[in-house]
Design a protein around this motif. Structure first.
Motif, short mmCIF file in Angstrom:
data_model
loop_
_atom_site.label_atom_id
_atom_site.label_comp_id
_atom_site.label_asym_id
_atom_site.label_seq_id
_atom_site.Cartn_x
_atom_site.Cartn_y
_atom_site.Cartn_z
N ALA A 92 5.08 100.81 50.27
CA ALA A 92 4.67 100.03 51.44
C ALA A 92 5.52 98.77 51.59
N LEU A 93 5.82 98.10 50.48
CA LEU A 93 6.59 96.85 50.55
C LEU A 93 8.02 97.10 51.01
N GLU A 94 8.60 98.24 50.63
CA GLU A 94 9.97 98.55 51.03
C GLU A 94 10.03 99.33 52.34
N GLY A 95 8.88 99.69 52.90
CA GLY A 95 8.89 100.48 54.12
C GLY A 95 9.37 101.89 53.90
N GLY A 96 9.11 102.43 52.71
CA GLY A 96 9.56 103.78 52.37
C GLY A 96 8.45 104.80 52.47
N ARG A 97 8.81 106.06 52.34
CA ARG A 97 7.84 107.14 52.37
C ARG A 97 7.30 107.45 50.98
N ARG A 98 8.10 107.19 49.95
CA ARG A 98 7.71 107.57 48.59
C ARG A 98 8.35 106.59 47.61
N ALA A 99 7.59 106.15 46.64
CA ALA A 99 8.12 105.33 45.54
C ALA A 99 7.77 106.00 44.23
N LEU A 100 8.65 105.83 43.26
CA LEU A 100 8.45 106.38 41.93
C LEU A 100 8.67 105.26 40.92
N ALA A 101 7.76 105.09 39.99
CA ALA A 101 7.83 104.01 39.00
C ALA A 101 8.27 104.56 37.65
N PHE A 102 9.17 103.81 37.01
CA PHE A 102 9.82 104.26 35.77
C PHE A 102 9.63 103.23 34.65
N ALA A 103 10.04 103.66 33.45
CA ALA A 103 9.90 102.81 32.27
C ALA A 103 10.87 101.65 32.27
N SER A 104 11.95 101.71 33.04
CA SER A 104 12.91 100.61 33.16
C SER A 104 13.75 100.85 34.40
N GLY A 105 14.50 99.83 34.80
CA GLY A 105 15.40 99.99 35.92
C GLY A 105 16.47 101.03 35.64
N LEU A 106 16.99 101.05 34.42
CA LEU A 106 18.01 102.03 34.08
C LEU A 106 17.44 103.44 34.02
#
Length: 407
Positions: A92-106
């Protein structure tokens, strides 16, 4: 894309049925950023009425008969309610359709590259980028038979010239780390899409409060949620946000198959952090602007790198695509590398440490710290460079500390 092609399982099957976020950006359309930040993904708990979603610190879930999943959850690598909440929030914050959360940025970057690339493919990367990103391309991705080349992403013509018939993505950081370069996202989207490749934008330095790459034409946004999204130096995480549902499904398959997911508590911490993102970024930007202005007139400083300064080469583009100019400031010191190291050592309120984006101010020497992996490459940073992550303390105190550190 069919299940047979992706290897994904359908709901009711095990080992890979990652539930989609339970609400999308459309639910929050028309609301201001701060409202979305507080409410997206933050549905009160239906059991207790708690206004903060609980931490589902659980590995597995009871099934109502074989394959009968309650809410689509079976195993927390494949999906977890707390992770789903932060993914909804980030989308929602990025105005995207889908977000995926990971253990780190890398971990997020790794998943993206493995999803996008095959042996023989090529990526254009910036001539100024986070050292860990460069290491991933130079030391890991290259071993898969993937080629990469460096271009000045502040120059769309240079990016166009770097694209080959094998290019699959153009990778951009804006503002860049650590030289605070600015790239025109809309112009680069035009260049990339004309060549049939994806534009990837690392939005970590700006955050979605200051800049919306997807709205400017980017295909994928990358975040180290460790930084401004978490905001309190107490979590390590990463995220990908996309506008294409099919590509989001491909990324979700690889996320589950590879397993570098954000844990429930880390997801909860990022969800907590984004609620105050707007007010924090306002203060970060205000403090950074004052420090950059002070540094511009300091006799020991040879160059100040901050897009908020009118003489910054990317100032006009930054003013066009950013709400404000962020909390990161880099500067070069008269006297070379040793002088820069001494400035870092003399700071007192600014803590000497890697990372960035927390409420507390940090100082570092990129050449010896965060960007040591780029030494000897086209991305090597100047030895006399000092990088500041300007926190939300009293600006007067921060300015006094930098002045005494400069001597």
């Amino acid at each position: 894309m069919s299940d047979a092609h992706t290897g994904r399982t359908t709901p009711g099957h095990t080992d890979g049925a990652t539930p989609a976020p339970h609400a999308g950006p459309a639910e929050h359309a028309g609301h201001g950023f701060e409202t979305v930040a507080i409410h997206a993904g933050n549905t009160p708990d239906p059991t207790t009425g708690a206004v903060v979603p609980p931490i589902y610190q659980v590995s597995t879930y009871k099934q109502d008969g074989v394959g009968g999943l309650r809410g689509g959850y079976e195993y927390s690598r494949s999906g977890n309610p707390t992770r789903a909440a932060v993914e909804e929030n980030l989308a929602a914050l990025e105005g995207g359709r889908r977000a995926l959360a990971f253990a780190s940025g890398l971990a997020a970057e790794d998943c993206l590259l493995r999803t996008l690339l095959s042996p023989g493919d090529h990526v254009v990367i910036p001539n100024d980028a986070y050292g860990g990103t460069f290491r991933l391309f130079a030391k890991v991705v290259s071993r898969w038979g993937v080629a990469w080349s460096v271009a000045d992403t502040g120059d769309p013509a240079a990016v166009r010239a770097a694209i080959t018939p094998h290019t699959k993505a153009v990778w951009v950081e804006t503002p860049s780390n650590p030289l605070l370069g600015i790239s025109d996202i809309a112009a680069l989207a035009g260049v990339a899409h004309a060549a049939g490749v994806k534009l990837v934008v690392d939005n970590t330095f700006a955050s979605p409060y200051l800049q919306q790459p997807l709205a400017l034409g980017a295909d994928v946004v990358v975040h180290s949620t460790t930084k401004y999204m978490g905001g309190h130096s107490d979590v390590v995480g990463g995220a990908l946000v996309v506008v294409d549902d099919a590509f989001g499904d491909e990324l979700a398959f690889h996320q589950n198959a590879m397993g570098a997911v954000a844990g429930p508590f880390d997801s909860w911490l990022v969800l907590r952090g984004t609620k105050t993102l707007g007010v924090r970024m306002d203060r970060h930007s205000e403090n950074a602007t004052r420090i950059a202005e002070m540094l511009s007139s300091h006799p020991r400083v040879t160059e100040v790198l901050y897009p908020g300064l009118p003489d910054h080469p990317g100032h006009e583009i930054a003013a066009k695509q950013m709400k404000a100019f962020g909390g990161m400031v880099s500067f070069r010191v008269d006297g070379g590398e040793q002088a820069a190291v001494e400035v870092c050592d003399r700071a007192r309120i600014f803590t000497l440490g890697e990372s960035l984006g927390g409420v507390e101010s940090l100082i570092e020497h990129p050449g010896r710290m965060t960007h040591a992996s780029a030494a000897g490459s086209a991305l090597e940073v100047p030895g006399d460079l000092v990088r500041l992550s300007v926190g939300i303390e009293s600006a007067d105190d921060l300015i006094a500390d930098v002045k005494q550190a400069l001597g």
